[in-house]
Design an enzyme around this catalytic site. Structure first.
Site, PDB file in Angstrom:
ATOM      1  N   LYS A  27      56.200  32.077  44.011  1.00  0.00           N
ATOM      2  CA  LYS A  27      57.166  30.980  44.044  1.00  0.00           C
ATOM      3  C   LYS A  27      58.407  31.372  44.853  1.00  0.00           C
ATOM      4  O   LYS A  27      58.889  30.600  45.692  1.00  0.00           O
ATOM      5  CB  LYS A  27      57.559  30.597  42.618  1.00  0.00           C
ATOM      6  CG  LYS A  27      58.398  29.323  42.513  1.00  0.00           C
ATOM      7  CD  LYS A  27      58.582  28.931  41.043  1.00  0.00           C
ATOM      8  CE  LYS A  27      57.255  28.606  40.410  1.00  0.00           C
ATOM      9  NZ  LYS A  27      57.365  28.271  38.979  1.00  0.00           N
ATOM     10  N   ARG A  97      62.982  29.882  36.351  1.00  0.00           N
ATOM     11  CA  ARG A  97      61.524  29.701  36.384  1.00  0.00           C
ATOM     12  C   ARG A  97      60.831  31.002  36.756  1.00  0.00           C
ATOM     13  O   ARG A  97      61.334  31.791  37.552  1.00  0.00           O
ATOM     14  CB  ARG A  97      61.148  28.613  37.392  1.00  0.00           C
ATOM     15  CG  ARG A  97      61.898  27.306  37.193  1.00  0.00           C
ATOM     16  CD  ARG A  97      61.595  26.314  38.297  1.00  0.00           C
ATOM     17  NE  ARG A  97      60.317  25.657  38.129  1.00  0.00           N
ATOM     18  CZ  ARG A  97      59.752  24.893  39.063  1.00  0.00           C
ATOM     19  NH1 ARG A  97      60.359  24.713  40.227  1.00  0.00           N
ATOM     20  NH2 ARG A  97      58.597  24.313  38.844  1.00  0.00           N
ATOM     21  N   GLY A 106      51.390  27.291  34.822  1.00  0.00           N
ATOM     22  CA  GLY A 106      51.621  26.916  33.440  1.00  0.00           C
ATOM     23  C   GLY A 106      51.539  28.043  32.436  1.00  0.00           C
ATOM     24  O   GLY A 106      51.762  27.835  31.254  1.00  0.00           O
ATOM     25  N   MET A 108      53.368  30.910  32.288  1.00  0.00           N
ATOM     26  CA  MET A 108      54.644  31.520  31.903  1.00  0.00           C
ATOM     27  C   MET A 108      55.688  30.419  31.714  1.00  0.00           C
ATOM     28  O   MET A 108      55.355  29.247  31.695  1.00  0.00           O
ATOM     29  CB  MET A 108      55.047  32.564  32.938  1.00  0.00           C
ATOM     30  CG  MET A 108      54.125  33.789  32.895  1.00  0.00           C
ATOM     31  SD  MET A 108      54.499  35.014  34.159  1.00  0.00           S
ATOM     32  CE  MET A 108      54.005  34.166  35.649  1.00  0.00           C
ATOM     33  N   ARG A 340      52.734  26.199  47.054  1.00  0.00           N
ATOM     34  CA  ARG A 340      51.800  27.305  46.868  1.00  0.00           C
ATOM     35  C   ARG A 340      50.423  26.825  47.288  1.00  0.00           C
ATOM     36  O   ARG A 340      50.181  25.611  47.375  1.00  0.00           O
ATOM     37  CB  ARG A 340      51.773  27.759  45.409  1.00  0.00           C
ATOM     38  CG  ARG A 340      51.360  26.680  44.424  1.00  0.00           C
ATOM     39  CD  ARG A 340      51.548  27.111  42.991  1.00  0.00           C
ATOM     40  NE  ARG A 340      51.282  26.018  42.058  1.00  0.00           N
ATOM     41  CZ  ARG A 340      51.627  26.028  40.778  1.00  0.00           C
ATOM     42  NH1 ARG A 340      52.249  27.081  40.269  1.00  0.00           N
ATOM     43  NH2 ARG A 340      51.344  25.010  39.994  1.00  0.00           N
ATOM     44  N   HIS A 456      48.600  19.910  33.126  1.00  0.00           N
ATOM     45  CA  HIS A 456      48.139  21.275  32.852  1.00  0.00           C
ATOM     46  C   HIS A 456      46.627  21.338  32.675  1.00  0.00           C
ATOM     47  O   HIS A 456      45.944  22.190  33.266  1.00  0.00           O
ATOM     48  CB  HIS A 456      48.837  21.808  31.592  1.00  0.00           C
ATOM     49  CG  HIS A 456      48.301  23.119  31.124  1.00  0.00           C
ATOM     50  ND1 HIS A 456      47.313  23.210  30.155  1.00  0.00           N
ATOM     51  CD2 HIS A 456      48.584  24.377  31.500  1.00  0.00           C
ATOM     52  CE1 HIS A 456      47.029  24.481  29.959  1.00  0.00           C
ATOM     53  NE2 HIS A 456      47.774  25.212  30.755  1.00  0.00           N
ATOM     54  N   SER A 797      14.968  50.331  43.232  1.00  0.00           N
ATOM     55  CA  SER A 797      15.707  49.149  42.791  1.00  0.00           C
ATOM     56  C   SER A 797      16.454  49.523  41.522  1.00  0.00           C
ATOM     57  O   SER A 797      15.828  49.923  40.529  1.00  0.00           O
ATOM     58  CB  SER A 797      14.754  47.988  42.523  1.00  0.00           C
ATOM     59  OG  SER A 797      15.483  46.834  42.128  1.00  0.00           O
ATOM     60  N   CYS A 865      18.589  44.955  40.971  1.00  0.00           N
ATOM     61  CA  CYS A 865      17.975  43.747  40.411  1.00  0.00           C
ATOM     62  C   CYS A 865      18.497  43.425  39.019  1.00  0.00           C
ATOM     63  O   CYS A 865      17.949  42.551  38.345  1.00  0.00           O
ATOM     64  CB  CYS A 865      16.458  43.877  40.386  1.00  0.00           C
ATOM     65  SG  CYS A 865      15.857  45.243  39.374  1.00  0.00           S
ATOM     66  N   TYR A 885      19.776  45.303  49.673  1.00  0.00           N
ATOM     67  CA  TYR A 885      19.789  43.944  49.140  1.00  0.00           C
ATOM     68  C   TYR A 885      20.286  43.941  47.702  1.00  0.00           C
ATOM     69  O   TYR A 885      20.315  44.974  47.026  1.00  0.00           O
ATOM     70  CB  TYR A 885      18.393  43.311  49.215  1.00  0.00           C
ATOM     71  CG  TYR A 885      17.355  43.945  48.315  1.00  0.00           C
ATOM     72  CD1 TYR A 885      17.204  43.543  46.990  1.00  0.00           C
ATOM     73  CD2 TYR A 885      16.520  44.952  48.796  1.00  0.00           C
ATOM     74  CE1 TYR A 885      16.263  44.130  46.160  1.00  0.00           C
ATOM     75  CE2 TYR A 885      15.564  45.538  47.981  1.00  0.00           C
ATOM     76  CZ  TYR A 885      15.443  45.134  46.661  1.00  0.00           C
ATOM     77  OH  TYR A 885      14.513  45.717  45.839  1.00  0.00           O
TER      78      TYR A 885
END
Length: 919
Positions: A27, A97, A106, A108, A340, A456, A797, A865, A885
């Site tokens: 912020k 803030r 929302g 804090m 933001r 919210h 694997s 896997c 993989y």
């Protein structure tokens, strides 16, 4: 940033920069950047995250020098605005803030209108309007009491509702000034009664205590839950932004609102937002009033609306991303309070990323980085069947897409308990607050009667991928009675409802759902990901249907086909049990001969569905007792049968559970005795197979060593199916995986068996096919002796579920039920190691296995896997370890494709792998 810069705790907005997120928070960095580019930002200053860290380090005390820096910054702010904190004649009011480096909407705390007391509120009333001034004062008292003094909002809301009833109005903006003044006195009296001390009226004390309270909100329960769910580090801390107040509740030409530069649910390129006239920012995000769509402002405030569109365009082009912008209009003048990167659904994130590439705003690689792989799971959620025509019970605002069915629950605590127990629940509230976060996490969906698309509940649900319907005003919710009414229809706690977050519809009971379809934009993004990624992506699939679905989602093969799942079908389990009950090899082979055509048929269909792609088939892994009823169930059945037999005329005597029955069955009940004999035999075999620790007992390749005929049958089924397909011209590519190898000789023996059967099938069928045999690496010894094992393996694997259990010495079921959540909460482990790979323990063993295996066999193919194959953080580790993989469930294949691409971009240097589609 220079060392001199880092020595300071406080920066005016004009001194900061948009790149200083770690120091100023998101912020603060946004306010600094908007100030720098000339947008209308109310002036102020930011107290850094370093000050927050020091505050905690000093036992929750403001660090030395911070008070002086705050006073110096406030002096500059007073000079800039021509007002002074605590001055009745020209009162300066500020907001305080939070602002963490990572967006936590929302989670804090915020305090508005700080600086008001009996003197300054009188001064503000004389300069503006008494109703406005005392409305601001009562808001400040309530926020300060909640955030700093830890009083419940509810106590103040009850007084507010009573006051509105007394003056016979139903909306806050209609309350007369005198009633606001009375309410202020009631609020002050409530604070003194509850805390035992008067409300603090010194503005400097108010500011100091507010700063400390905002720092402490970093560690409140809802913030901790949010960080845990979103894997945000606990040590970042929050900055505090002190900003000159501007007032959206000053009059009919004042308003407050929130807008997104594109639709956060769909990604449509159109400014999307809401606003409230005569309101402050908390009124919009809290959902206490249902706001107006932003388009309405074009009629009510056309000049301001055009200015808002210009701001939206400028900020999106500047940040090259969708922006979530908070604004206030004070008597016709626009102020921008925050920008933001906007939280958005997966569908919106994908469409936005692809559209921005087409618009030339970002590159393809940036687009891949904009879409969180974990969020992509939202795209794969089921929706309500479009052919379902039953009218809905009610309709609200479609805040977050996806469909959910569950039991109605009216409070977050109960939702958390039931959800953790596996119950499907839908949290129903008038509106949600950040304090409901723990219940939202465990709910399948969220339904509120109030609030708009930027409240919210909507923001959090969209980010978490949960269906959400808000502003469903037809609901009359009675929290005390735990029920809601829609007209004459009552829905109580525990009743089942369904909801469609894409349309806002709410239904009584369950509704039919349909599988998702991948959008054109998603397919385009995945195509870009495939061009970048190094890791191949396979799927875990045990049925032809799973195999076909995996292929549709882009899997480059099957990395794990579990043969034991095929044995559990109702028509096969009795044959499997017959095989287990066999007392001789001949009896066992007779049962296996009956299973052979069933297994061959399974493999035929799966290999056919994956034509041209590898299919890794794991031979039987679990202990045999898993195919038998539980010992306790069998013993209970024996007792029941004995009782029935004893009650029959002419029953046979028995001397115990193992007694052998002889002679003819009793007259009148010939079936009971036979069933008892069979059940007792089954019980004896189940007890014989029972193990103290079956996970480490007779399973995996140990079964194949002791009962080689079992693995022979499975190998014959695999190669028989392969031979049939080869004759039909189908490119079938089976890979046989031997489970639970920890000793090289185990694999050597099993490989000899598999290859012998394969050669026999080729000779019998007259066709040839490659014989590919590898092993599942799932015990530490296999990793430590990988060089020896690799001499007999075409591939490794990693079975990381068992490898994690055996590395940690954890039983997964016991750990997750008893102590692992506590370990995660207390940071003994950074994540649940069964969800995200333990890099420093399991990961090191994997690295050793890869290195030693390839040292012996450079062409060794290595994959994973376990469930970790679909986890983005684990996929990143697999990329860095040089695996070829990953393999995951079919529905996570798109997630893995995207995560693999992000891993390649993040790590840049290719470290192994086959490339997309060649796994």
């Amino acid at each position: 940033m220079s060392n001199r810069t880092c020595d300071r705790y406080v920066y005016m907005f004009e001194e900061g920069h948009g790149s200083w997120r770690d120091l100023l928070g998101g912020k603060g960095a946004g306010l600094a950047e908007m100030t720098r580019i000339g947008l209308p930002v109310p002036p102020g200053f930011t107290i850094t995250t370093r000050a927050c860290a020091d505050y905690y380090r000093l036992g929750k005390r403001l660090p030395p020098g911070l008070r002086e820096e705050i006073r110096a910054a406030m002096a500059r702010l007073e000079e800039r605005t021509g007002r002074a904190l605590g001055d009745p004649g020209r009162p300066l009011l500020v907001s305080v803030r939070s602002g963490a480096p990572v967006s936590m909407p929302g989670m804090m705390d915020t305090i508005l209108n700080l600086g008001l007391n009996p003197e300054t509120v009188a001064g503000l009333a004389s300069q503006t309007d008494a109703g406005f001034a005392y409305d601001c004062y009562r808001r400040f008292i309530q926020m300060f009491a909640n955030v700093v003094l830890k009083m419940e909002h509810r106590r103040f809301e009850e007084l507010l509702e009573a006051k509105k009833r007394a003056v016979r109005v139903d909306q806050d903006q209609l309350v007369p000034a005198a009633a606001w003044q009375e309410l202020v006195e009631e609020y002050l009296a409530l604070v003194e009664r509850e805390t035992g001390r008067p409300f603090p009226q010194d503005p400097w004390e108010q500011l100091e205590r507010a700063v400390g309270a905002v720092f402490e909100s970093w560690d409140n329960p809802r913030a901790r839950v949010y960080r845990r769910v979103n894997r945000i580090p606990d040590d970042l801390g929050t900055a505090v932004n002190v900003q000159t107040m501007v007032f959206g509740n000053l009059g009919d030409h004042s308003a407050t609102g929130v807008m997104f530069t594109r639709n956060p649910s769909t990604g449509e390129k159109r400014v999307y937002g809401e606003y409230l006239v005569r309101a402050q920012g908390e009124d919009v995000v809290a959902g206490l009033r249902t706001p107006q769509p932003l388009e309405r402002m074009e009629e009510e405030m056309p000049a301001t609306y055009r200015q808002i569109l210009d701001v939206a365009r400028l900020l999106e082009e500047h940040y090259r991303d969708v922006q979530d912008i908070e604004f206030t209009v004070q008597e016709g003048k626009l102020y921008v309070l925050q920008t933001r990167s906007g939280k958005r659904t997966a569908r919106a994130a994908i469409r936005t990323a692809v559209d921005m590439v087409r618009e030339g705003l970002i590159t393809r690689e940036e687009a891949i980085g904009r879409v969180d792989p974990a969020q992509v799971v939202q795209m794969l959620h089921r929706g309500v069947d479009p052919d379902f025509r039953t009218p809905p019970l009610a309709t609200g605002l479609p805040a977050s897409p996806g469909a959910a069915t569950g039991k109605v629950v009216f409070d977050a605590d109960r939702a958390e308990v039931l959800g953790a127990q596996g119950e499907a629940v839908i949290l129903v509230r008038p509106e949600t607050t950040p304090d409901d976060m723990h219940g939202i996490v465990q709910s399948r969906g969220i339904l509120t009667s109030r609030g708009g698309m930027t409240c919210h509940a909507a923001i959090v649900a969209r980010h978490m991928g949960k269906p959400c319907v808000v502003g469903c005003e037809a609901l009359r919710i009675d929290l005390e009675a735990r029920e809601f009414w829609v007209g004459p229809t009552r829905v109580g706690e525990g009743d089942v409802i369904s909801m469609d977050g894409a349309t806002g519809r709410v239904f009584a009971g369950e509704v039919p759902l349909v599988d998702p379809e991948l959008s054109a934009e998603f397919l385009e993004l995945l195509k870009w990901a495939d061009e970048v990624r190094v890791l191949g992506v396979r799927a875990n699939a045990d049925t032809p249907e799973d195999a076909r679905r995996a292929r549709e989602f882009g899997a480059a093969g099957i990395g794990l086909c579990r043969t034991e799942h095929m044995f559990m079908a109702a028509d096969r389990l009795p044959v499997v049990q017959e095989m287990i009950m066999a007392e001789t090899e001949e009896e066992r082979r007779a049962a296996l001969d009956r299973l052979l055509p069933m297994q061959e048929g399974d493999f035929y269909e799966i290999l056919r569905a994956m034509e041209g792609l590898p299919v890794t088939i794991r031979l039987l892994d679990p202990p045999l007792h898993e195919f038998l009823p539980r010992v306790e169930e069998l013993a209970e059945r024996v007792r029941d049968l004995r009782a029935r037999l004893a009650a029959s005329p002419g029953h046979w005597p028995s001397s115990g559970e193992g007694a052998v029955l002889t002679g003819e069955p009793p007259a009148g009940d010939p079936g009971v005795a036979g069933e008892l004999a069979r059940t007792e035999k089954l019980l004896r075999r189940a007890r014989a197979l029972q193990e103290a620790n079956p996970m480490l007992g007779l399973r995996g390749c140990r079964l194949g060593i002791l009962y080689p005929e079992v693995y022979e049958m499975q190998a014959r089924a695999i190669f028989g199916a392969t031979a049939r397909l080869v004759r039909e011209g189908v490119d079938a590519r089976p890979e046989v995986m031997i489970p639970l190898v920890g000793i090289a000789r185990e694999l050597e023996i099993m490989r000899e068996l598999v290859e012998r059967v394969g050669r026999q099938v080729m000779e019998e069928s007259g066709v040839t096919f490659p014989l590919v045999v590898g092993t599942m690496i799932e015990v530490p010894r296999a990793c430590l002796t990988a060089g020896e094992i690799a001499r007999h393996a075409d591939f490794f694997s990693f079975g990381t579920n068992d490898l994690t259990q055996t590395t940690f010495g954890f039983s997964r079921d016991d750990a997750e039920a008893k102590f692992l959540p506590h370990y995660v909460e207390k940071k003994l482990v950074p994540e649940n190691p069964f969800m995200t790979l333990d890099e420093h323990g399991v990961g090191r063993l994997m690295a050793m296995a890869v290195q030693e295996g390839r040292a012996v066999r450079p062409d060794l193919k290595v994959g994973i896997c376990g469930e970790h194959g679909g986890d983005p953080a684990s996929i990143d580790l697999c990329h860095r370890l040089g695996l070829n993989y990953v393999s995951c469930s079919p529905f996570r294949v798109p997630v893995a494709r995207l995560a693999a691409a992000r891993a390649a971009i993040r790590n840049r240097e290719p470290t192994g792998g086959d490339g997309p589609g060649n796994a």
